[in-house]
Design a protein around this motif. Structure first.
Motif, PDB file in Angstrom:
ATOM      1  N   GLY A   1      -6.598  35.290   6.154  1.00 60.52           N
ATOM      2  CA  GLY A   1      -7.522  35.695   6.787  1.00 60.52           C
ATOM      3  C   GLY A   1      -8.719  36.648   5.842  1.00 60.52           C
ATOM      4  O   GLY A   1     -10.156  36.179   6.152  1.00 60.52           O
ATOM      5  N   LYS A   2      -8.219  37.520   5.432  1.00 56.30           N
ATOM      6  CA  LYS A   2      -9.003  38.288   4.581  1.00 56.30           C
ATOM      7  C   LYS A   2      -9.761  37.609   3.394  1.00 56.30           C
ATOM      8  O   LYS A   2     -10.895  37.874   3.089  1.00 56.30           O
ATOM      9  CB  LYS A   2      -8.359  39.681   3.905  1.00 56.30           C
ATOM     10  N   ILE A   3      -8.900  36.733   2.669  1.00 60.55           N
ATOM     11  CA  ILE A   3      -9.366  35.896   1.622  1.00 60.55           C
ATOM     12  C   ILE A   3     -10.695  35.064   2.090  1.00 60.55           C
ATOM     13  O   ILE A   3     -11.896  34.980   1.566  1.00 60.55           O
ATOM     14  CB  ILE A   3      -8.296  35.167   0.983  1.00 60.55           C
ATOM     15  N   HIS A   4     -10.303  34.483   3.359  1.00 63.24           N
ATOM     16  CA  HIS A   4     -11.598  33.683   3.932  1.00 63.24           C
ATOM     17  C   HIS A   4     -12.979  34.346   4.008  1.00 63.24           C
ATOM     18  O   HIS A   4     -13.885  33.564   4.015  1.00 63.24           O
ATOM     19  CB  HIS A   4     -11.178  32.952   5.289  1.00 63.24           C
ATOM     20  N   GLU A   5     -12.729  35.609   4.476  1.00 62.05           N
ATOM     21  CA  GLU A   5     -14.170  36.352   4.687  1.00 62.05           C
ATOM     22  C   GLU A   5     -14.750  36.592   3.316  1.00 62.05           C
ATOM     23  O   GLU A   5     -16.088  36.815   3.370  1.00 62.05           O
ATOM     24  CB  GLU A   5     -13.577  37.621   5.132  1.00 62.05           C
ATOM     25  N   GLU A   6     -14.108  36.494   2.366  1.00 64.15           N
ATOM     26  CA  GLU A   6     -14.789  36.976   0.948  1.00 64.15           C
ATOM     27  C   GLU A   6     -14.958  35.828  -0.139  1.00 64.15           C
ATOM     28  O   GLU A   6     -15.558  35.943  -1.256  1.00 64.15           O
ATOM     29  CB  GLU A   6     -13.863  37.906   0.071  1.00 64.15           C
ATOM     30  N   ILE A   7     -14.652  34.528   0.414  1.00 60.14           N
ATOM     31  CA  ILE A   7     -14.713  33.416  -0.573  1.00 60.14           C
ATOM     32  C   ILE A   7     -15.637  32.515  -0.109  1.00 60.14           C
ATOM     33  O   ILE A   7     -15.819  32.288   1.226  1.00 60.14           O
ATOM     34  CB  ILE A   7     -13.471  32.707  -0.898  1.00 60.14           C
ATOM     35  N   GLY A   8     -16.169  31.431  -0.701  1.00 57.96           N
ATOM     36  CA  GLY A   8     -16.928  30.130  -0.501  1.00 57.96           C
ATOM     37  C   GLY A   8     -16.040  28.943  -0.768  1.00 57.96           C
ATOM     38  O   GLY A   8     -15.318  29.018  -2.037  1.00 57.96           O
ATOM     39  N   TYR A   9     -15.730  28.045  -0.083  1.00 57.24           N
ATOM     40  CA  TYR A   9     -14.847  26.885  -0.537  1.00 57.24           C
ATOM     41  C   TYR A   9     -15.605  25.634  -0.250  1.00 57.24           C
ATOM     42  O   TYR A   9     -16.114  25.418   0.934  1.00 57.24           O
ATOM     43  CB  TYR A   9     -13.491  26.861   0.375  1.00 57.24           C
ATOM     44  N   MET A  10     -15.826  24.849  -1.352  1.00 51.15           N
ATOM     45  CA  MET A  10     -16.486  23.445  -1.226  1.00 51.15           C
ATOM     46  C   MET A  10     -15.375  22.416  -1.545  1.00 51.15           C
ATOM     47  O   MET A  10     -15.168  22.372  -2.657  1.00 51.15           O
ATOM     48  CB  MET A  10     -17.588  23.553  -2.174  1.00 51.15           C
ATOM     49  N   SER A  11     -14.761  21.711  -0.678  1.00 50.92           N
ATOM     50  CA  SER A  11     -13.879  20.802  -0.703  1.00 50.92           C
ATOM     51  C   SER A  11     -14.270  19.399  -1.428  1.00 50.92           C
ATOM     52  O   SER A  11     -15.492  19.203  -1.389  1.00 50.92           O
ATOM     53  CB  SER A  11     -12.997  20.644   0.439  1.00 50.92           C
ATOM     54  N   GLN A  12     -13.531  18.317  -1.641  1.00 54.95           N
ATOM     55  CA  GLN A  12     -14.041  17.430  -2.221  1.00 54.95           C
ATOM     56  C   GLN A  12     -14.820  16.276  -1.051  1.00 54.95           C
ATOM     57  O   GLN A  12     -15.797  15.915  -1.403  1.00 54.95           O
ATOM     58  CB  GLN A  12     -12.793  16.336  -2.525  1.00 54.95           C
ATOM     59  N   ARG A  13     -14.229  16.722   0.153  1.00 58.74           N
ATOM     60  CA  ARG A  13     -15.186  16.110   1.260  1.00 58.74           C
ATOM     61  C   ARG A  13     -15.489  17.075   2.202  1.00 58.74           C
ATOM     62  O   ARG A  13     -15.035  17.369   3.253  1.00 58.74           O
ATOM     63  CB  ARG A  13     -14.198  15.021   2.004  1.00 58.74           C
ATOM     64  N   PHE A  14     -16.739  17.937   1.764  1.00 54.74           N
ATOM     65  CA  PHE A  14     -16.999  19.146   2.343  1.00 54.74           C
ATOM     66  C   PHE A  14     -17.759  18.518   3.577  1.00 54.74           C
ATOM     67  O   PHE A  14     -18.515  17.373   3.559  1.00 54.74           O
ATOM     68  CB  PHE A  14     -18.323  19.546   1.607  1.00 54.74           C
ATOM     69  N   ALA A  15     -17.539  19.276   4.757  1.00 54.36           N
ATOM     70  CA  ALA A  15     -17.857  18.716   6.085  1.00 54.36           C
ATOM     71  C   ALA A  15     -19.236  18.901   6.588  1.00 54.36           C
ATOM     72  O   ALA A  15     -19.767  20.005   7.140  1.00 54.36           O
ATOM     73  CB  ALA A  15     -16.931  19.612   7.388  1.00 54.36           C
ATOM     74  N   LEU A  16     -20.174  18.148   6.073  1.00 54.48           N
ATOM     75  CA  LEU A  16     -21.630  18.106   6.465  1.00 54.48           C
ATOM     76  C   LEU A  16     -21.808  17.216   7.794  1.00 54.48           C
ATOM     77  O   LEU A  16     -21.111  16.364   8.071  1.00 54.48           O
ATOM     78  CB  LEU A  16     -22.540  17.712   5.352  1.00 54.48           C
ATOM     79  N   TYR A  17     -22.626  17.658   8.409  1.00 51.54           N
ATOM     80  CA  TYR A  17     -22.971  16.902   9.878  1.00 51.54           C
ATOM     81  C   TYR A  17     -24.204  15.898   9.648  1.00 51.54           C
ATOM     82  O   TYR A  17     -25.357  16.337   9.495  1.00 51.54           O
ATOM     83  CB  TYR A  17     -22.973  17.693  10.943  1.00 51.54           C
ATOM     84  N   PRO A  18     -23.827  14.657   9.457  1.00 54.61           N
ATOM     85  CA  PRO A  18     -24.912  13.801   9.153  1.00 54.61           C
ATOM     86  C   PRO A  18     -26.103  13.667  10.102  1.00 54.61           C
ATOM     87  O   PRO A  18     -27.203  13.323   9.784  1.00 54.61           O
ATOM     88  CB  PRO A  18     -24.362  12.402   8.893  1.00 54.61           C
ATOM     89  N   ASP A  19     -25.851  13.957  11.405  1.00 50.58           N
ATOM     90  CA  ASP A  19     -26.863  13.730  12.340  1.00 50.58           C
ATOM     91  C   ASP A  19     -27.531  15.199  12.413  1.00 50.58           C
ATOM     92  O   ASP A  19     -28.547  15.336  13.419  1.00 50.58           O
ATOM     93  CB  ASP A  19     -26.222  13.799  13.652  1.00 50.58           C
ATOM     94  N   LEU A  20     -27.236  16.192  11.663  1.00 51.39           N
ATOM     95  CA  LEU A  20     -28.008  17.449  11.571  1.00 51.39           C
ATOM     96  C   LEU A  20     -28.779  17.316  10.509  1.00 51.39           C
ATOM     97  O   LEU A  20     -28.569  16.951   9.484  1.00 51.39           O
ATOM     98  CB  LEU A  20     -27.068  18.600  11.600  1.00 51.39           C
TER      99      LEU A  20
END
Length: 302
Positions: free
Chosen positions: A64-83
C-alpha cells in the motif's frame, strides 16, 4: 527474489539494485519474465521466494505504501475510450486523491508535457497508438510519483511516437524521477543508463550498455551479401562455434577466432553460390551480446 507459477520459474533468484534518479531497463524477449518482475516490484504479486524493496518499503508487507509513491503503466493501461483525454486524466487524479488545489495546474502541465493539449477534448478511443501511450503516461504521472514503472511502453508504437516518448522520459529524469522500463526492443537498450538482460526469468547480464557490450567474447564480422536470410541459415550450419544473427540486410557473425570465421564465411557462401559484397569487423551491439550470452548458457555481471 523469485516467482513460480506451478513448477515454472517466471523469475529465478533475480538480484539487482536501481539507483535513485536513473533510467533503468529490463530487457529481454517475450516470456523472459519482465512483466512478472514489474508486478512483483509494484506489489501486485507476492514473491514465492526472496524479498524486494521500493523506496525502502517491502513489496511483501508494505504494498500500500509503495502504491502511494509510484506510477505504474502496464502493457494494457486502462484508458477509458468513451472519456476524453482530459476526463481520463481527471479520473486518475481522483483515483490517486490528488488535492483539488493545484490539480488544474498539474493537468495543464502534463498536457503540455506530453504534447496532448490540442487533443484534450478528443475521446481516448479515437487516439493513435502513440498518443494513447502518452495519455497513459500522463495519467501515471498525475500524482507526481517518485518511481515510474513502465511495462513495454513502446510496444506496437510507430518509430516517430517511440522517439517522442523517449524524449518525454528524458525530461522526467531532470525532475529526479526514477524510471524503470521493460522492453523487448534491444535497440532501445542503448537509451538506458543501466540495464539488465533477462531470459526465462534469469539475469544474464547487468551494467551500463558499454559494460554489457564488453561481455561479448571475441569479435563481430558484419557480412553484406545477396540473400542475407538464406546466408544466415547457411552460416549457422557452417560455423557451429560462432554466433550468427540477421540484422536487416546484414548478417553478424561473432567468433573468438575472427580470421578463421572470415575464411569460413567466404567458403560457405561461395559453395552456396551467394555473392559476398563485403565483410568487415564492427563493434558489437547489444543484440549480439544477448545472443552470445544466451547461447553460452552462462550468467555474467560486469
Amino acid at each position: 527474489m523469485s516467482r513460480t507459477f506451478g513448477s515454472t520459474f517466471a523469475v529465478d533468484r533475480l538480484t539487482l539494485t536501481v539507483k535513485e534518479g536513473e533510467i533503468f531497463g529490463l530487457v529481454g524477449p517475450d516470456g523472459a519474465g519482465k512483466t512478472t518482475v514489474m508486478r512483483l516490484l509494484t506489489g501486485i504479486l507476492d514473491p514465492t521466494g526472496g524479498e524486494g524493496w521500493v523506496m525502502g518499503h517491502s513489496i511483501k508487507k508494505e504494498a500500500g505504501k509503495i502504491h502511494e509513491e509510484i506510477g505504474y503503466m502496464s502493457q494494457r493501461f486502462a484508458l477509458y475510450p468513451d472519456l476524453s483525454v482530459l476526463e481520463n486524466i481527471q479520473f486518475y487524479a481522483d483515483l490517486y486523491d490528488v488535492p483539488r488545489r493545484g490539480r488544474e495546474g498539474r493537468i495543464e502541465e502534463l498536457l503540455s508535457f506530453s504534447n496532448l493539449t490540442p487533443f484534450r477534448r478528443r475521446l481516448a478511443g479515437n487516439l493513435s497508438g502513440g498518443m494513447k501511450q502518452k495519455l497513459g503516461l500522463a495519467c501515471a504521472l498525475i500524482h507526481t510519483p517518485k518511481v515510474l514503472f513502465l511495462d513495454e511502453p513502446t510496444n506496437g508504437v510507430d518509430p516517430v511516437s517511440r522517439r517522442d516518448f523517449w524524449r518525454i522520459l528524458y525530461r522526467l529524469l531532470k525532475e529526479r524521477v526514477t524510471i524503470f522500463v521493460s522492453t523487448a526492443y534491444l535497440d532501445e537498450a542503448e537509451r538506458f543508463q543501466r540495464l539488465a538482460l533477462l531470459h526465462e526469468g534469469k539475469l544474464l547480464a547487468l551494467g551500463t550498455p558499454e559494460e554489457v557490450k564488453k561481455l561479448f567474447p571475441g569479435e563481430i564480422l558484419e557480412v553484406r551479401c545477396a540473400n542475407p536470410r538464406r546466408a544466415s541459415a547457411i552460416l549457422r550450419e557452417a560455423l557451429p562455434g560462432a554466433t550468427v544473427g540477421l540484422f536487416g540486410e546484414r548478417v553478424h557473425v561473432g567468433s573468438r577466432e575472427p580470421d578463421r570465421a572470415r575464411q569460413g564465411v567466404e567458403k560457405a557462401l561461395k559453395d552456396a553460390g551467394i555473392s559476398l559484397s563485403r565483410i568487415q569487423p564492427i563493434e558489437p551491439v547489444l543484440e549480439d551480446v544477448f545472443v552470445a550470452v544466451l547461447s553460452s548458457g552462462r550468467e555474467a555481471n560486469p
